[in-house]
Design an enzyme around this catalytic site. Sequence first.
Site, mmCIF file in Angstrom:
data_model
loop_
_atom_site.group_PDB
_atom_site.id
_atom_site.type_symbol
_atom_site.label_atom_id
_atom_site.label_comp_id
_atom_site.label_asym_id
_atom_site.label_seq_id
_atom_site.Cartn_x
_atom_site.Cartn_y
_atom_site.Cartn_z
ATOM 1 N N CYS A 21 0.764 -1.178 0.020
ATOM 2 C CA CYS A 21 0.026 -0.012 0.036
ATOM 3 C C CYS A 21 0.865 1.241 -0.251
ATOM 4 C CB CYS A 21 -1.013 0.056 1.199
ATOM 5 S SG CYS A 21 -0.107 0.184 2.788
ATOM 6 N N CYS A 24 2.720 2.138 3.471
ATOM 7 C CA CYS A 24 3.917 1.216 3.672
ATOM 8 C C CYS A 24 5.072 1.520 2.800
ATOM 9 C CB CYS A 24 3.424 -0.394 3.426
ATOM 10 S SG CYS A 24 2.617 -0.807 4.854
ATOM 11 N N CYS A 112 -3.116 -4.702 1.608
ATOM 12 C CA CYS A 112 -1.481 -4.440 1.444
ATOM 13 C C CYS A 112 -0.793 -5.783 2.099
ATOM 14 C CB CYS A 112 -0.972 -3.564 2.482
ATOM 15 S SG CYS A 112 0.723 -3.186 2.521
ATOM 16 N N CYS A 115 1.311 -4.626 5.617
ATOM 17 C CA CYS A 115 0.662 -4.313 7.055
ATOM 18 C C CYS A 115 -0.824 -5.006 6.794
ATOM 19 C CB CYS A 115 0.092 -2.855 6.593
ATOM 20 S SG CYS A 115 -0.917 -1.913 5.613
ATOM 21 N N ASP A 347 -4.390 -6.639 66.158
ATOM 22 C CA ASP A 347 -5.439 -7.693 66.370
ATOM 23 C C ASP A 347 -6.663 -7.499 66.306
ATOM 24 O OD1 ASP A 347 -3.189 -9.543 66.253
ATOM 25 O OD2 ASP A 347 -3.022 -9.613 68.095
#
Length: 532
Positions: A21, A24, A112, A115, A347
């Site tokens: 793509c 990218c 793509c 990716c 306690d």
Amino acid sequence: MFPLTEGNKRVAQLLLSTGTCPRCIFRFCGVDFHAPYKLPYKELLNELQKFLETEKDELVSEVPNPPPKKIRLQELEDGIDRMDNLSQNGEGKISIIEDGSTASKNSNLNVCNVCLGILQDFCEKDFVKTVCKKVGGSGFEFTNLVFSVSFPPQLSVREHAAWLLVKQEMGKQSLSLGRNDIVQLKEAYKWITHPLFSEELGVPIDGKSLFEVSVVFAHPETVEDCHFLRATCPDCFKPAKNKQSVFTRMAVMKALNKIKEEDFLKQFPCPPNSPKAVCTVLEIECAHGAVFVAGRYNKYSRNLPQTPWIIDGQRKLESSVEELISEHLLTVFKAESFNFSSSGREDVDVRTLGNGRPFAIELVNPHRAHFTSQEIKELQQKINNSSNKIQVRDLQIVTREAIGHMKEGEEEKTKTYSALIWTNKAIQRKDIEFLDDIKDLKIDQKTPLRVLHRRPLAVRTRIIHSMETHYVDEHHFRLYLKTQAGTYIKEFVHGDFGRTKPNIGLLMDVTADILELDVESVDVDWPPALDD
């Protein structure tokens, strides 16, 4: 201005033709400024296609003395054989033009191959609105947020394959491309989506925010992309108790750094195959980091444990200090759960007086976290009005780091007690006065029998810093003690069948027992005192 230059053209052509793509492509061309990534996807694709429209003569003139077509075809043969799925629906067909370079007749690719659609479908406003709708319905109140994403580990494998492809192409031009020269997918994704999320939600993105919106992506179609790495680098993939799969991103990256390039190329297609479908969103989650509330509490009841008293699954008393405080905090902070801690504990039959005992409560995943000081004061008053068994003071929101002050040097801190003591022999005032003169008495305490079921057997040395006696009658006196934190006061009085030495009984040569015990002060200067 379009971010690619003539020098990027061959890499861009190669990647686009093999199914990558535009965003990218920018990453692999080292485009490290945000603006180009933020353009709408269709606009990006059109701009990229215009950039790559090159006349045959221009393309040939860039490479003097190009090698014969037969040789160039041979170089590309392996990659082209693996690109069959790019020709679906007539899209992304690869053609070899006369000079032998690769080009795309139609670069309107589906998904793509690097990716897997992350920088395509999941960067658009429609997806951002889907996430924001989930955030809006989560019930959290927030003034900023951190946005995190989890990508499938196979993306790292595909990126590695694409890197090797581009690296080889650049090598033909006597250029190099290091792994760090590629813009990380996560970085590019955040450059695009952060402004969109901030605009849609009306709050800034802040990496230090305690409110986190996370999106987890998966891609079942390519889940086996990583599997060959386990056979090649088995020591990188070790099962972990809290991981569903050994193929974590860290393990995959470790293997990719270890595997030889030639071994990788033998076992994984380069360029990577184009998938049929984009990633799927496994989950969109909202979570708020823990909020910590601290204060000091007084306990006025001799029939109230600090924490729920449950033995063999049976509850012994109806409430506890922890619950009387935390139930109000849980409601107001809209938290899922809590964790209570304090500077020591008393306690069930011991009161805590004076300035009280420091405590802190961790509120897990609170849906509300911001309060004014007045609202916290009102919350404190609400807790105090709800019970006559406890009171809290100095209630305040603190940081996780600040809680460390409560535990710092805990055993070096001192605590002050008052005890009502009984003796079997009749005593006079003069019989107890010698105790007032004893300073810094060292005692050895073997783990008391009453706590042996929850504490390891050990002998602990503790210091009785000072004592002060008040005579009551011939069988009773009140003893005020200042001791090292962690001292078992009851055992110091009666001796615990000789497990604490010396003890009051031994020192006075009597049988002694403790009837009442109060904590008068816990000398920890935290949390900071507040004005009422």
